[in-house]
Enzyme design. Sequence first.
Site, short mmCIF file in Angstrom:
data_model
loop_
_atom_site.label_atom_id
_atom_site.label_comp_id
_atom_site.label_asym_id
_atom_site.label_seq_id
_atom_site.Cartn_x
_atom_site.Cartn_y
_atom_site.Cartn_z
N SER A 59 -51.76 2.95 4.63
CA SER A 59 -53.18 2.92 4.31
C SER A 59 -53.53 3.41 2.91
O SER A 59 -54.69 3.32 2.50
CB SER A 59 -53.97 3.71 5.34
OG SER A 59 -54.01 3.02 6.56
N GLY A 293 -58.00 11.27 -2.41
CA GLY A 293 -56.78 10.53 -2.18
C GLY A 293 -56.79 9.78 -0.87
O GLY A 293 -57.85 9.46 -0.31
N HIS A 294 -55.59 9.52 -0.36
CA HIS A 294 -55.45 8.78 0.89
C HIS A 294 -54.07 9.06 1.45
O HIS A 294 -53.14 9.41 0.72
CB HIS A 294 -55.62 7.28 0.66
CG HIS A 294 -56.33 6.58 1.77
ND1 HIS A 294 -55.80 6.45 3.04
CD2 HIS A 294 -57.55 5.98 1.81
CE1 HIS A 294 -56.67 5.79 3.80
NE2 HIS A 294 -57.73 5.50 3.09
#
Length: 455
Positions: A59, A293-294
């Site tokens: 993701s 972020g991720h």
Amino acid sequence: MTLLPDLQEWIDQAARRHHVPGAAVAAGMGDQLAEAATGVINLDTGVTATTSSVFQIGSVTKAWTAALAMQLADLDEPVRASLPEFGVLDAEASRRITVRQLLSHTGGFDGDLFEDTGRGDDAVDRLVAFMRGNARQVSEPGELFSYCNAGFCALGALIARLHGATWETALRELLIEPLGVRHMALSAEEAIMFRAAVGHLGEPARVSPWSLLPRSNAPAGSTPSAAPRELVRFGRMLLADGVADDDTRVLRAGTFAEMCRPQVALPRLGRRYPVAWGLGLALFDWDGLRVVGHDGGTPGQTTTWRIVPDRDLVLAVNANGGHASAFIDEVLAKILSSAAGIHLPARRLPPAAPAPFRPFAAVYAAPQAVYEVRTVAGGLEITDTPQGPAAAYGDGGRTVRYVHAGDDRFVAAEPEAGLHPVIAFLDDRSYLYNLRAIPRYREPSSSAYAVTARR
């Protein structure tokens, strides 16, 4: 002074401690880049991990998809204005849902629709068609954050329509090539051209049988792989307000600032969790500093990508199995402390003395899992049963005991892959929340329980 001179030692030790087969890490600060790799990319072949190895980023892809959408789409326009095929089961919601709501996970519909619609260029379009008859509306558009893969698949279809090509072509032409990215693959067919990591599951770790995930979810993260240095390169461009290392303008000025603007506050699960969500980015408050972020995950692979704007720091950590999240926690803490002077907040642990709470029992249902909740001494037992395509990627149902930590927040009594998961119940227990808002289905009965969540 050299950036992170002890990085290799840190990841070697952490990988051994957390039984991670292989990992790669990169961190960029100013004009310096620190990189290190450890272990192997595949336990069956013994091929060594290197700093140019590509790992599935899951993701983290959503940040790239978000950047594309912000160049091509009107964020406050209904999705249907440019993609008439978009829709969910609720006709009114289908008309109202905007691009901004998809980017901020506030569209309010079922988010985990992992149907395999083939490997052709129409795979994402076919998933969008599937959504019209299968995606339930579980909250009003714009009302509640609930992590939504399907929303990013719809964004991928929208990007393809506006760019006049596939999502993959748009990503390559508008981001990958202008950035000068070299170690990135958008499919398994491309990944075999690189030193590509495979996922590992279980204890002891074994190679995951799932290396080819559906192309239908590519814009949400099912297929891309990248070396951590390329994720750092992407983050450095964002910090430079859309300008690449060679002074090529890749994104419009102001794009990153808009992506970082809070769109929705999140229920608090703990100090390590996001406090809000922007446009394609999770927003954290760590040690008084803004961090964005991720995270990403595919079967047996885990990625964390963070930007600390006030410290000019970008980092990416990839791992391919074992207690990957605990490994990433350890490495992340060392990088943030050494490079930026940031103390990483501790994760929430189960309290020694459970807080009192009102007992209850319920069933919560999403397209890919059903959760049956029962009250036990000091907390809850929750049995999750995979549904649909997700059943192929797991080991079947499991039961986890959670301890009450106050305010309808519960912490797993035992660690899972080295960490204690945290859940909450929202809106008078109408939703079980674990970054996804999973609606209450019905009271459990004494008979065997079975449900197909979206039918």
